[in-house]
Write a protein that holds these residues in place. Structure first.
Motif, PDB file in Angstrom:
ATOM      1  N   SER A  31       0.853  -1.180   0.000  1.00  0.00           N
ATOM      2  CA  SER A  31       0.000   0.000   0.000  1.00  0.00           C
ATOM      3  C   SER A  31       0.896   1.239   0.000  1.00  0.00           C
ATOM      4  CB  SER A  31      -0.892   0.001   1.245  1.00  0.00           C
ATOM      5  OG  SER A  31      -1.666  -1.177   1.303  1.00  0.00           O
ATOM      6  N   LEU A  32       0.340   2.353  -0.467  1.00  0.00           N
ATOM      7  CA  LEU A  32       1.127   3.586  -0.592  1.00  0.00           C
ATOM      8  C   LEU A  32       2.433   3.292  -1.338  1.00  0.00           C
ATOM      9  CD1 LEU A  32       0.751   5.045   3.036  1.00  0.00           C
ATOM     10  CD2 LEU A  32      -0.693   5.498   1.052  1.00  0.00           C
ATOM     11  N   THR A 347      -6.687  10.403   5.518  1.00  0.00           N
ATOM     12  CA  THR A 347      -6.545  10.126   4.093  1.00  0.00           C
ATOM     13  C   THR A 347      -5.579   8.975   3.855  1.00  0.00           C
ATOM     14  OG1 THR A 347      -6.959  12.449   3.542  1.00  0.00           O
ATOM     15  CG2 THR A 347      -5.866  11.114   1.870  1.00  0.00           C
ATOM     16  N   GLN A 351      -6.359   5.126   2.321  1.00  0.00           N
ATOM     17  CA  GLN A 351      -5.651   4.512   1.203  1.00  0.00           C
ATOM     18  C   GLN A 351      -5.115   3.129   1.586  1.00  0.00           C
ATOM     19  OE1 GLN A 351      -3.464   8.563   0.216  1.00  0.00           O
ATOM     20  NE2 GLN A 351      -2.964   7.047  -1.326  1.00  0.00           N
ATOM     21  N   GLU A 355      -6.477  -0.223  -0.306  1.00  0.00           N
ATOM     22  CA  GLU A 355      -5.497  -0.933  -1.124  1.00  0.00           C
ATOM     23  C   GLU A 355      -5.114  -2.267  -0.495  1.00  0.00           C
ATOM     24  OE1 GLU A 355      -2.168   1.623  -1.881  1.00  0.00           O
ATOM     25  OE2 GLU A 355      -3.434   3.273  -2.581  1.00  0.00           O
ATOM     26  N   LYS A 361      -6.932   0.497  -5.997  1.00  0.00           N
ATOM     27  CA  LYS A 361      -6.259   1.787  -5.881  1.00  0.00           C
ATOM     28  C   LYS A 361      -7.171   2.896  -6.385  1.00  0.00           C
ATOM     29  CE  LYS A 361      -1.462   0.239  -6.124  1.00  0.00           C
ATOM     30  NZ  LYS A 361      -1.127   0.725  -4.784  1.00  0.00           N
ATOM     31  N   PRO A 364      -5.754   9.608  -4.478  1.00  0.00           N
ATOM     32  CA  PRO A 364      -5.926  10.142  -3.118  1.00  0.00           C
ATOM     33  C   PRO A 364      -7.012  11.205  -3.011  1.00  0.00           C
ATOM     34  CG  PRO A 364      -3.592   9.925  -3.628  1.00  0.00           C
ATOM     35  CD  PRO A 364      -4.334   9.628  -4.897  1.00  0.00           C
ATOM     36  N   ARG A 367     -10.409   9.407  -3.226  1.00  0.00           N
ATOM     37  CA  ARG A 367     -10.643   8.666  -1.984  1.00  0.00           C
ATOM     38  C   ARG A 367     -11.038   9.632  -0.875  1.00  0.00           C
ATOM     39  NH1 ARG A 367     -11.261   4.014   1.413  1.00  0.00           N
ATOM     40  NH2 ARG A 367     -11.460   5.157   3.334  1.00  0.00           N
ATOM     41  N   ARG A 368     -10.334  10.748  -0.800  1.00  0.00           N
ATOM     42  CA  ARG A 368     -10.602  11.731   0.248  1.00  0.00           C
ATOM     43  C   ARG A 368     -11.996  12.335   0.089  1.00  0.00           C
ATOM     44  NH1 ARG A 368     -10.137  12.304   5.206  1.00  0.00           N
ATOM     45  NH2 ARG A 368     -10.170  14.426   5.963  1.00  0.00           N
TER      46      ARG A 368
END
Length: 458
Positions: A31-32, A347, A351, A355, A361, A364, A367-368
């Motif tokens: 993730s990330l 946030t 994520q 994920e 995915k 951002p 998603r936010r």
């Protein structure tokens, strides 16, 4: 200077000590991924120089322990019960330190964040409900941030709450700007705002001049918490605001932003340094949380104002009670800083959860916006329908919801880190697992008691 470089390819197999033998599937993309191993660490040098490279994730996690929802529960607890619930803040913080150390161990030792671990360990009929539970926790967290930030804007600039709630949707641009500069900039921004919050409360506590003997006595546990439903409700709110479910997912992912290498000695050292980072940061968070409760007890409970639960109500009473117009301004600044900080961490947690659990995915900003819109709707409805009083009650409710979600994150975390098949040589020591099991049992027992009292009307 010998500097480690982050592993360029996340698909390179792990060392045998952290192989995927105990998992249902091999580790996938982290993730990330754009931040994975992006911060270099030192292979040699003094302990302190090595530690500096690991400082950061703990403070992002600490943000979740002092968000606006925490303010509401601490203000309500301090005004109604004086210093008695300081013991809950202390115990909750100790629980948090232990659980976050397990997150570090999982993220570094197993190379998985908690969401990935749940996906790789459980069948879908188990992992998907856990994902929904995590999303509920993040939404409850975001709800507290929406209300807290809106109240902060109202207190400082006179912006109506309804409009302030809508303005909070724009914070996505702050998150995007910081992510564009790199993860270290995110950490620096968060730490700077934490410094502002600490300074604001230090001044307010000095103005309130609490009875320090009573403060010290407040850290001693009391059985009244179990016998008085109102105190238990607030205690669970403090617990939910302190040991937050989304922080467990967040921390296990953030520790992987460091490029610490794959060998057993490197990972052992990374676990030690990352645990020090989170322990120091959470001790700082305890100081802030205790300050909010102490301020409420010294200012409101001491003068007979035992029903202060709304943030705007506390703001209005600070000036006449402390004899200074500076106090409410500092209160508003600290509240707004908390809201901005919590925005960033929520946030990132969102994520990691999405994920990690379902390997989906999402940009951002999108998603936010989705999470924020879900939180804004109840905030707007409550603000318009019930006014300012309803926002305080909604804040406390959001923290209790978080507490009820805790077992669904804590139990898998404890199970994974206690499994030698999954953790290899990085399995948690028996004493640490025992402490974590006790914490999980306490959380579950308190939640059962709360639900029982609610159903029976006790």
């Amino acid at each position: 200077m010998d500097v480690k470089t982050p592993r360029p390819d996340p698909e390179i197999p792990l060392q045998p000590a952290v192989a995927a033998a105990g998992w249902r599937s091999p580790r996938g993309e982290p993730s990330l991924s754009n931040m994975f191993g992006s911060i270099q660490t030192r292979a040699s040098g003094s302990f302190w120089r090595k530690l500096v490279a690991f400082l950061g994730p703990g403070y992002l996690v600490a943000v979740g322990y002092m968000d606006p929802g925490n303010w509401a529960t601490s203000l309500a607890g301090g005004s109604k019960y004086g210093y008695a619930l300081l013991s809950v803040a202390l115990v909750s913080n100790v629980m948090a330190i232990i659980l976050q150390s397990l997150c570090t161990r999982l993220g570094v030792g197993a190379g998985r964040d908690l969401a990935q671990a749940c996906r790789d360990a459980y069948p879908r009929w188990v992992s998907w409900p856990l994902w929904l539970s995590a999303e509920i926790a993040i939404t409850a967290t975001d709800l507290a941030e929406v209300i807290g930030t809106a109240i902060g804007l109202n207190l400082l600039f006179g912006i109506p709450l309804e409009l302030g709630v809508l303005i909070t949707a724009a914070d996505v641009f702050l998150v995007l700007a910081l992510q564009a500069f790199g993860f270290r900039w995110i950490e620096a921004f968060v730490v700077a705002l934490l410094g502002v919050i600490a300074a604001c409360f230090a001044i307010q506590i000095a103005m309130a001049d609490p009875e320090w003997g009573a403060v010290i006595a407040g850290f001693a546990p009391t059985t009244k918490i179990l016998t008085e439903p109102g105190m238990l409700y607030l205690a669970l709110g403090i617990l939910g605001a302190t040991v937050m479910p989304h922080n467990l997912y967040l921390h296990s992912g953030l520790v992987q932003t460091r490029g610490f290498g794959d060998s057993v000695p490197e990972r052992r050292e990374a676990i030690k340094l990352a645990t020090i980072d989170s322990t120091v940061a959470l001790t700082f968070a305890l100081t802030i949380n205790a300050s909010i409760l102490i301020l409420a007890a010294a200012t409101f409970h001491h003068t007979g104002k035992t029903d202060v639960a709304e943030l705007d109500q506390a703001h209005a009473l600070l000036a006449p009670m402390l004899g200074s117009t500076l106090a409410p301004t500092l209160f508003g600044i600290a509240l707004l800083a908390c809201g901005l900080n919590s925005t960033i961490t929520a946030t990132l947690a969102g994520q990691i959860v999405m994920e990690g659990f379902i390997q989906f995915k999402m940009a951002p900003w999108l998603r936010r916006m989705v999470t924020r819109m879900i939180a804004i709707v109840p905030a707007v409805v409550v603000t318009i329908w019930f006014g300012e009083k309803g926002t305080g009650q909604l804040l406390i409710l959001s923290q209790v919801v978080l507490s009820l979600q805790l077992p669904f994150a804590v139990v898998p975390l404890v199970m994974f880190t206690a499994s030698r098949a999954k953790m290899g040589v990085f399995v948690a020591p028996r004493w640490l697992t025992t402490a974590a099991v006790a914490i999980a049992a306490i959380i579950i027992a308190l939640n059962i008691k709360l639900v029982f009292d609610f159903v029976t009307g006790a």
